[in-house]
Design a protein around this motif. Structure first.
Motif, PDB file in Angstrom:
ATOM      1  N   VAL A  90      45.556  32.368  40.971  1.00 44.21           N
ATOM      2  CA  VAL A  90      45.696  33.561  41.811  1.00 44.21           C
ATOM      3  C   VAL A  90      46.976  33.512  42.645  1.00 44.21           C
ATOM      4  O   VAL A  90      47.190  34.362  43.501  1.00 44.21           O
ATOM      5  N   ASP A  91      47.842  32.541  42.374  1.00 48.42           N
ATOM      6  CA  ASP A  91      49.147  32.520  43.038  1.00 48.42           C
ATOM      7  C   ASP A  91      49.884  33.816  42.705  1.00 48.42           C
ATOM      8  O   ASP A  91      49.745  34.363  41.608  1.00 48.42           O
ATOM      9  N   LEU A  92      50.686  34.303  43.633  1.00 50.86           N
ATOM     10  CA  LEU A  92      51.488  35.492  43.361  1.00 50.86           C
ATOM     11  C   LEU A  92      52.494  35.202  42.247  1.00 50.86           C
ATOM     12  O   LEU A  92      52.976  34.074  42.126  1.00 50.86           O
ATOM     13  N   ARG A 117      41.183  39.828  40.195  1.00 45.74           N
ATOM     14  CA  ARG A 117      40.328  38.681  39.841  1.00 45.74           C
ATOM     15  C   ARG A 117      39.563  38.955  38.538  1.00 45.74           C
ATOM     16  O   ARG A 117      38.487  38.428  38.298  1.00 45.74           O
ATOM     17  N   SER A 118      40.150  39.789  37.677  1.00 46.56           N
ATOM     18  CA  SER A 118      39.549  40.174  36.399  1.00 46.56           C
ATOM     19  C   SER A 118      39.238  38.961  35.528  1.00 46.56           C
ATOM     20  O   SER A 118      38.154  38.852  34.957  1.00 46.56           O
ATOM     21  N   PHE A 119      40.195  38.041  35.424  1.00 43.80           N
ATOM     22  CA  PHE A 119      39.964  36.849  34.609  1.00 43.80           C
ATOM     23  C   PHE A 119      38.860  35.998  35.223  1.00 43.80           C
ATOM     24  O   PHE A 119      37.937  35.585  34.533  1.00 43.80           O
ATOM     25  N   TYR A 123      35.432  35.188  33.124  1.00 51.14           N
ATOM     26  CA  TYR A 123      35.272  33.840  32.579  1.00 51.14           C
ATOM     27  C   TYR A 123      34.403  32.938  33.456  1.00 51.14           C
ATOM     28  O   TYR A 123      34.228  31.757  33.177  1.00 51.14           O
ATOM     29  N   GLY A 124      33.854  33.498  34.527  1.00 56.11           N
ATOM     30  CA  GLY A 124      32.918  32.760  35.367  1.00 56.11           C
ATOM     31  C   GLY A 124      33.545  31.653  36.181  1.00 56.11           C
ATOM     32  O   GLY A 124      32.904  30.637  36.445  1.00 56.11           O
ATOM     33  N   VAL A 125      34.798  31.866  36.610  1.00 59.77           N
ATOM     34  CA  VAL A 125      35.497  30.820  37.353  1.00 59.77           C
ATOM     35  C   VAL A 125      35.956  31.261  38.746  1.00 59.77           C
ATOM     36  O   VAL A 125      36.595  30.483  39.457  1.00 59.77           O
ATOM     37  N   GLN A 131      37.979  32.747  46.870  1.00 58.94           N
ATOM     38  CA  GLN A 131      38.667  33.769  46.069  1.00 58.94           C
ATOM     39  C   GLN A 131      39.818  33.170  45.265  1.00 58.94           C
ATOM     40  O   GLN A 131      40.862  33.787  45.068  1.00 58.94           O
ATOM     41  N   LEU A 132      39.611  31.956  44.792  1.00 61.33           N
ATOM     42  CA  LEU A 132      40.514  31.274  43.870  1.00 61.33           C
ATOM     43  C   LEU A 132      39.771  31.098  42.551  1.00 61.33           C
ATOM     44  O   LEU A 132      38.542  31.202  42.508  1.00 61.33           O
TER      45      LEU A 132
END
Length: 172
Positions: A90-92, A117-119, A123-125, A131-132
């Motif tokens: 989630v880094d810019l 945060r679609s991925f 993918y359940g991560v 929020q990472l």
């Protein structure tokens, strides 16, 4: 509302909640939308026909994430043109680009899950508390089936690099 998996993993021994399903080998890889840069988004279909090793890290600016990304960058040269290694955090996007430049990382594609945060959810991560995206590895074949998955149980541990690379090689 997305599924929540309480105590699915830990951060320095403290339980954390992961949002989304726990995917299994043989599942169809869910689609996702992530940022390649501030203006360009990509999805699973942008890598159609390739073997995809997806290395998920909470942030490139931490020791284990740095080492994980460098290791897969090093391994990439021996995997061939039909393999793409995607590092998702989630880094810019500009922070990812800066880190790659400073680290000399040029064989992996860094993608950012910061906007939606679609991925992470697909993918359940996605870590509810931070929020990472939780450290994990997914190997997806040319037909978008999951061939290998590793959800780490402790955020600060390294993944099984050898098993992930072997899973990629087994698809060739």
């Amino acid at each position: 509302m997305a599924q929540e998996r309480t105590e699915a993993a830990t951060f320095k021994g403290n339980p954390i909640t992961l949002i989304g399903p726990q995917l299994q080998t043989g599942d169809s890889a869910p689609d996702f939308t992530v940022s390649k840069n501030l203006l360009e988004e990509v999805s699973l279909k942008d890598y159609a026909g390739k073997i995809k090793l997806i290395s998920v890290v909470p942030s490139l600016d931490t020791g284990v994430c740095d080492a994980q990304t460098r290791r897969f960058n090093q391994e990439a040269a021996g995997l061939g043109e039909d393999v793409v290694i995607l590092t998702i955090s989630v880094d810019l996007p500009f922070a990812q680009a800066r880190w790659c430049g400073a680290a000399g990382v040029d064989q992996v594609v860094t993608l950012s899950d910061y906007k939606t945060r679609s991925f992470g959810e697909a993918y359940g991560v996605l870590i509810k508390e931070f929020q990472l995206d939780m450290r994990s590895i997914f190997v997806i074949d040319q037909n978008d089936k999951i061939a290998y998955v590793e959800y780490l149980s402790e955020m600060t541990e390294h993944p099984n690099y050898e098993a992930a690379i072997e899973a990629v090689k087994a698809l060739r």
